[in-house]
Design a protein around this motif. Structure first.
Motif, PDB file in Angstrom:
ATOM      1  N   CYS A 703       0.844  -1.208   0.000  1.00 19.49           N
ATOM      2  CA  CYS A 703       0.000   0.000   0.000  1.00 19.49           C
ATOM      3  C   CYS A 703       0.877   1.256   0.000  1.00 19.49           C
ATOM      4  O   CYS A 703       0.545   2.259   0.641  1.00 19.49           O
ATOM      5  N   SER A 704       1.982   1.192  -0.732  1.00 16.33           N
ATOM      6  CA  SER A 704       2.943   2.302  -0.763  1.00 16.33           C
ATOM      7  C   SER A 704       2.326   3.584  -1.311  1.00 16.33           C
ATOM      8  O   SER A 704       2.614   4.686  -0.822  1.00 16.33           O
ATOM      9  N   ASN A 705       1.498   3.472  -2.339  1.00 17.99           N
ATOM     10  CA  ASN A 705       0.864   4.668  -2.906  1.00 17.99           C
ATOM     11  C   ASN A 705       0.007   5.382  -1.870  1.00 17.99           C
ATOM     12  O   ASN A 705       0.006   6.617  -1.779  1.00 17.99           O
ATOM     13  N   VAL A 706      -0.736   4.601  -1.111  1.00 15.43           N
ATOM     14  CA  VAL A 706      -1.596   5.195  -0.079  1.00 15.43           C
ATOM     15  C   VAL A 706      -0.737   5.946   0.932  1.00 15.43           C
ATOM     16  O   VAL A 706      -1.020   7.106   1.289  1.00 15.43           O
ATOM     17  N   MET A 707       0.316   5.307   1.424  1.00 11.63           N
ATOM     18  CA  MET A 707       1.180   5.937   2.421  1.00 11.63           C
ATOM     19  C   MET A 707       1.782   7.236   1.885  1.00 11.63           C
ATOM     20  O   MET A 707       1.839   8.252   2.582  1.00 11.63           O
ATOM     21  N   LYS A 708       2.228   7.217   0.631  1.00 12.73           N
ATOM     22  CA  LYS A 708       2.852   8.387   0.033  1.00 12.73           C
ATOM     23  C   LYS A 708       1.861   9.541  -0.100  1.00 12.73           C
ATOM     24  O   LYS A 708       2.168  10.693   0.241  1.00 12.73           O
ATOM     25  N   PHE A 709       0.651   9.254  -0.583  1.00 16.23           N
ATOM     26  CA  PHE A 709      -0.324  10.318  -0.832  1.00 16.23           C
ATOM     27  C   PHE A 709      -0.975  10.841   0.451  1.00 16.23           C
ATOM     28  O   PHE A 709      -1.583  11.911   0.438  1.00 16.23           O
ATOM     29  N   LEU A 710      -0.849  10.089   1.552  1.00 14.11           N
ATOM     30  CA  LEU A 710      -1.418  10.543   2.825  1.00 14.11           C
ATOM     31  C   LEU A 710      -0.406  11.306   3.682  1.00 14.11           C
ATOM     32  O   LEU A 710      -0.766  11.821   4.749  1.00 14.11           O
ATOM     33  N   GLU A 711       0.830  11.366   3.229  1.00 20.82           N
ATOM     34  CA  GLU A 711       1.859  12.065   4.015  1.00 20.82           C
ATOM     35  C   GLU A 711       1.436  13.506   4.282  1.00 20.82           C
ATOM     36  O   GLU A 711       1.046  14.243   3.384  1.00 20.82           O
ATOM     37  N   GLY A 712       1.503  13.890   5.568  1.00 21.21           N
ATOM     38  CA  GLY A 712       1.164  15.255   5.960  1.00 21.21           C
ATOM     39  C   GLY A 712      -0.315  15.542   6.062  1.00 21.21           C
ATOM     40  O   GLY A 712      -0.721  16.665   6.368  1.00 21.21           O
ATOM     41  N   SER A 713      -1.156  14.541   5.812  1.00 23.91           N
ATOM     42  CA  SER A 713      -2.613  14.754   5.839  1.00 23.91           C
ATOM     43  C   SER A 713      -3.197  14.662   7.240  1.00 23.91           C
ATOM     44  O   SER A 713      -4.309  15.140   7.487  1.00 23.91           O
ATOM     45  N   GLY A 714      -2.471  14.015   8.140  1.00 27.39           N
ATOM     46  CA  GLY A 714      -3.008  13.782   9.482  1.00 27.39           C
ATOM     47  C   GLY A 714      -3.908  12.565   9.558  1.00 27.39           C
ATOM     48  O   GLY A 714      -4.435  12.233  10.620  1.00 27.39           O
ATOM     49  N   ILE A 715      -4.105  11.903   8.434  1.00 24.18           N
ATOM     50  CA  ILE A 715      -4.931  10.689   8.408  1.00 24.18           C
ATOM     51  C   ILE A 715      -4.040   9.509   8.762  1.00 24.18           C
ATOM     52  O   ILE A 715      -3.089   9.192   8.044  1.00 24.18           O
ATOM     53  N   GLU A 716      -4.326   8.872   9.879  1.00 24.72           N
ATOM     54  CA  GLU A 716      -3.487   7.794  10.390  1.00 24.72           C
ATOM     55  C   GLU A 716      -4.195   6.452  10.288  1.00 24.72           C
ATOM     56  O   GLU A 716      -5.415   6.360  10.467  1.00 24.72           O
ATOM     57  N   GLU A 717      -3.413   5.424  10.018  1.00 26.15           N
ATOM     58  CA  GLU A 717      -3.955   4.068   9.991  1.00 26.15           C
ATOM     59  C   GLU A 717      -4.528   3.724  11.368  1.00 26.15           C
ATOM     60  O   GLU A 717      -3.907   3.998  12.396  1.00 26.15           O
ATOM     61  N   PRO A 718      -5.722   3.153  11.435  1.00 17.58           N
ATOM     62  CA  PRO A 718      -6.334   2.856  12.736  1.00 17.58           C
ATOM     63  C   PRO A 718      -5.612   1.734  13.482  1.00 17.58           C
ATOM     64  O   PRO A 718      -4.981   0.870  12.876  1.00 17.58           O
ATOM     65  N   ILE A 719      -5.719   1.790  14.792  1.00 16.54           N
ATOM     66  CA  ILE A 719      -5.174   0.737  15.647  1.00 16.54           C
ATOM     67  C   ILE A 719      -6.339  -0.020  16.265  1.00 16.54           C
ATOM     68  O   ILE A 719      -7.231   0.579  16.882  1.00 16.54           O
TER      69      ILE A 719
END
Length: 736
Positions: A703-719
């Motif tokens: 899911c590298s594309n997702v991680m790259k495009f979310l950088e700096g968005s404040g949207i974090e993967e849930p725990i």
């Protein structure tokens, strides 16, 4: 009671549908139980555009009306609850019956020293401020374990073109109940039972479709003006006894099928040309019927057979041919020739890409088209788009009219505990249509007009069913996407954000031998496994391939491959139609879970998905890319990981059992929540293994594309911590 030559008052039994354009006087409908003196609400009855609109109006001057939920909380517009009446018109109580008085006349939660009367009637506020009466609470019954409000079925019937009036009752059938509908056909109109059932399926779940539909000249009333249900039951009995089969079985296989259908569909007579789904069959009964047939016929019957051969004679012919072949040690695999899937990858005739796409349409769209809005992901995506854009959201909804479309959307908001913002409501614009129809069910003029105003399309709509064959999924999923692409290209080209599924990779590792699948990897390498996977996965694979073809022709495309939207991180809400929740409930109930190695479902939260999509889509660099919306490889939970968390956080007894031993606990219990999905757990898909077993040791999804495009968005993967699991398990009813 006639007051003068121009006015008539109606009080007593619920007002039957009437077209006031045919009356020479004004008709006023009054509502009020005896405990409220004479009446508490009133409505001047007037049909709109030749259609009767059901309503009991508004409270009279000295009355207040409240529609309350189970905890005496005020309900929003459209939500169904119990109607309470307040005001100085109330009686003081019941003479010499303090207990009944206390239960029915309650203290008002809203006004000190005032009482409210609990009417026992179901109602809801309409957007125009009127109240819609929905029937008695005690008119709710249980059918096959589901709570059914008979008045809702009556209302759906009464709204159908050609039906003048309807009444619905239940009849006992052994330990179960089945639904019988009585209808009065308007003069000069035609409406047979098969047509009526098909129309009802557009509005109601399968368990609410009447098993028996009887045409009558009038609905009988008792001496006090109420529907005579006792006489209706006598009519239903008489009708059943008088029915004879016009097409009786001609061989033993047909006879066995007819007997089983008659028993499970609770019908006295079955004809050889009857279609299982037209005479009351639904997805909940498919597993039951398939299992019953397997126990009585000397051949293997799959659930998909009922879908592919729904007409009794066709099914019998297929099973007779199959029985002539020697039963194999390993049942025949369920496979769709992959060439057939490849041949379905084409664009609809007349598809053009007009050009003129402007990336600003992504960053600041003024108008967005959203499909699948009444689905779990779709309704959350709607709210996310309302919160993160200023766009008007055109929502494709399959409904009779705009009012019922809005009602469907409102129901989803309530079901999934999504907070509504009143100021956003005008931005939700229902579009009445259907993915399975040409031009989405719109006229050419409507389609062209819509295509001209849209800036962006999110295609979330799909038929989600884990037992229907590909042939059933094709119209809404594959054909539907072709129409969406046509809409995206018409007038001026718009970007399509396609919501696909991580399952398009299928269990391809069995054939490719690979361990990791990148977002940019061609999914065609997995076509061998896709061709043997369930119909839903096959349809989603073809959809993605069609979208890729359109991209080569000029369509701006962003593809999101969704993992499993287990729940919402803040409400715990989850989708009832998905299989994972049923699995969790079963495992807790039976105190065990299946030992399946490295089985991943791509568990993630729906809010992470929708926030990610809304953010990424605004970036013009996302066009042409694929995004796997799942957890990172190192945090992507397996089935064993998930149940390990349950054992860690809760005092559940959960023992890991060998797969077939675990399955044996429930596979023969037709009342079990997973029973309708038996084929997922039992049918041979490849080398004797079921779908669930084949997803073991599946790919690690990148899911590298997702991680790259979310950088700096404040949207974090849930725990998936205890706080979130508490919410999820409470929503499922496992925790109190």
């Amino acid at each position: 009671m006639i007051l003068n030559s121009n006015t008539s008052l109606q009080q007593g039994e619920k007002l039957k549908p009437v077209l006031t354009s045919e009356l020479s006087y004004e008709l006023i409908d009054y509502y009020g139980p005896t405990e409220c003196a004479v009446f508490a609400t009133f409505k001047k009855v007037k049909d709109i555009n030749g259609r009767y609109v059901s309503s009991i109006g508004r409270p009279i001057a000295n009355a207040q009306a409240y529609i309350l939920g189970e905890n005496n909380e005020l309900l929003p517009v459209g939500a169904v609850g119990e109607l309470h009446i307040g005001g100085n018109l109330l009686a003081q109580g019941y003479l010499n019956n303090e207990e009944l008085t206390t239960s029915k006349f309650i203290n008002s939660p809203f006004r000190e020293n005032e009482k409210l009367y609990r009417t026992g009637d179901l109602a809801r506020w309409k957007p125009d401020g009127d109240i819609e009466f929905l029937g008695r609470i005690d008119n709710q019954v249980k059918v096959r374990g589901f709570r059914v409000e008979l008045g809702e079925i009556e209302r759906c019937l009464a709204r159908l073109e050609g039906i003048q009036e309807a009444a619905v009752i239940t009849k006992d059938h052994g330990s179960n109940k089945y639904i019988v509908a009585f209808i009065i056909i308007k003069p000069g109109e035609k409406a047979d039972a098969a047509w009526v059932r098909q129309q009802l399926k557009e509005e109601l779940p399968g368990y609410m479709i009447p098993a028996q539909i009887i045409n009558v000249d009038k609905i009988p009333l008792t001496a006090n003006g109420k529907t005579d249900t006792h006489l209706l039951k006598e009519w239903a009995d008489k009708e059943a006894k008088e029915l004879i089969s016009t097409e009786p079985p001609t061989n033993e296989t047909e006879r066995i099928i007819a007997d089983i259908w008659a028993e499970e569909l609770e019908r006295p007579v079955i004809n050889m040309t009857d279609n299982f789904f037209d005479i009351g069959g639904n997805s909940l009964l498919v597993a039951i019927v398939a299992t019953a047939l397997n126990s009585r016929l000397d051949t293997k019957i799959y659930m998909r057979d009922i879908y592919q051969f729904p007409v009794l004679r066709q099914l019998a012919d297929e099973l007779i041919i199959r029985a002539k072949e020697a039963r194999e040690a390993i049942p025949k695999e369920d496979v769709e020739p992959y060439v057939a899937l490849q041949q379905d990858v084409y664009l609809a005739p007349g598809t053009v890409f007009a050009g003129g796409f402007d990336p600003k349409q992504l960053e600041k769209p003024k108008t967005i088209f959203l499909t699948g809005v009444t689905g779990f992901v779709g309704i959350h995506l709607l709210q996310e788009l309302l919160d993160t854009t200023s766009a008007d959201i055109y929502c494709l909804v399959r409904a009779q009219d705009e009012f019922h479309a809005v009602e469907k959307i409102d129901r989803c908001y309530k079901q999934y505990h999504i907070d509504r913002k009143e100021e956003q409501k005008p931005r939700i614009i229902p579009v009445i249509g259907d993915l399975s129809l040409p031009l989405l069910g719109l006229s050419e003029e409507e389609f062209k007009k819509l295509a001209g105003v849209l800036d962006l399309i999110y295609h979330s709509g799909s038929s989600v069913n884990f037992i229907e064959p590909y042939s059933y999924m094709k119209a809404p999923n594959v054909e539907g996407l072709r129409e969406i692409i046509k809409l995206a290209g018409a007038e001026r080209t718009k970007c399509l954000a396609l919501l696909s599924t991580i399952s398009v990779y299928s269990w391809g590792h069995v054939f490719t031998g690979k361990k990791v699948m990148l977002e940019s990897d061609d999914i065609e390498q997995n076509i061998m496994s896709v061709s043997k996977d369930i119909g839903y996965v096959r349809s989603k694979y073809v959809m993605e391939a069609i979208a890729d073809l359109a991209a080569k022709e000029g369509l701006p495309l962003i593809t999101y491959r969704l993992g499993y939207a287990m729940c919402h991180s803040e409400t715990g809400a989850s989708a009832p139609y998905q299989w994972w929740s049923g699995l969790v409930k079963n495992c807790v109930e039976f105190k065990s879970y299946p030992l399946l190695t490295e089985l991943r479902e791509g568990l993630i939260t729906v809010d992470y998905m929708t926030q990610s999509m809304a953010h990424i889509t605004k970036n013009k660099d996302a066009v042409g890319k694929k995004f796997n919306l799942i957890a990172k490889p190192e945090t992507n939970l397996t089935l064993e990981n998930f149940f390990g968390l349950l054992k860690k956080y809760y005092p559940f007894t959960l023992e890991g059992l060998p797969y077939k031993e675990w399955r044996k606990q429930w596979e023969d219990d037709r009342k079990n929540r997973l029973y309708p999905l038996t084929s997922l757990f039992k049918d041979n898909m490849h080398e004797g293994l079921s779908t669930v077993e084949l997803y073991q040791n599946t790919y690690v999804w990148d899911c590298s594309n997702v991680m790259k495009f979310l950088e700096g968005s404040g949207i974090e993967e849930p725990i998936f911590d205890k706080k979130m699991l508490d919410l999820y398990l409470k929503y499922l009813g496992i925790l109190k």
